[in-house]
Motif scaffolding. Structure first.
Motif, short mmCIF file in Angstrom:
data_model
loop_
_atom_site.label_atom_id
_atom_site.label_comp_id
_atom_site.label_asym_id
_atom_site.label_seq_id
_atom_site.Cartn_x
_atom_site.Cartn_y
_atom_site.Cartn_z
N LEU A 5 0.82 -1.21 0.00
CA LEU A 5 0.00 0.00 0.00
C LEU A 5 0.85 1.26 0.00
O LEU A 5 0.54 2.23 -0.69
CB LEU A 5 -0.92 -0.01 1.22
N SER A 6 1.96 1.23 0.74
CA SER A 6 2.80 2.43 0.80
C SER A 6 3.45 2.73 -0.55
O SER A 6 3.55 3.90 -0.94
CB SER A 6 3.87 2.28 1.87
N SER A 7 3.89 1.72 -1.29
CA SER A 7 4.52 1.99 -2.58
C SER A 7 3.50 2.49 -3.60
O SER A 7 3.82 3.33 -4.43
CB SER A 7 5.24 0.75 -3.10
N VAL A 8 2.28 1.99 -3.52
CA VAL A 8 1.23 2.47 -4.43
C VAL A 8 0.88 3.92 -4.10
O VAL A 8 0.71 4.75 -4.99
CB VAL A 8 -0.02 1.57 -4.35
N LEU A 9 0.81 4.25 -2.81
CA LEU A 9 0.52 5.63 -2.42
C LEU A 9 1.63 6.58 -2.85
O LEU A 9 1.35 7.70 -3.28
CB LEU A 9 0.32 5.71 -0.91
N ILE A 10 2.87 6.13 -2.76
CA ILE A 10 3.99 6.96 -3.20
C ILE A 10 3.91 7.20 -4.70
O ILE A 10 4.12 8.32 -5.18
CB ILE A 10 5.32 6.32 -2.79
#
Length: 84
Positions: A5-10
């Motif tokens: 989720l964090s890489s997609v948000l970035i």
């Protein structure tokens, strides 16, 4: 690298920032060229593209100069595959 989720948000955040930055630069160029007509507008637009290309080729540490960005490597060169 697993996709979380964090890489997609970035990635979404970087796309939004890039879009806002390019819209801001386009607005500044548009405000500078608002009274130009016909050939003058074409010449100034071409001039801005030449300036952008020259600047991007001069920053070797960021853009790798005239060679551009290197391609992404997903598999290391030392990996050997066998088919049987």
């Amino acid at each position: 690298m697993p996709i979380g989720l964090s890489s997609v948000l970035i990635q979404v955040l970087v796309i939004l920032i890039g879009g806002l930055l390019s819209a801001g630069i386009g607005l500044l160029i548009g405000l500078a060229c608002v009274r130009l007509k016909a050939w003058y507008l074409a010449i100034v637009t071409f001039g801005f593209s030449v300036i952008a290309e020259t600047l991007s080729s001069q920053f070797d540490s960021i853009t790798n100069g005239i060679n551009g960005f290197p391609p992404a490597t997903f598999v290391q060169a030392a990996t050997h595959f066998t088919f049987w």
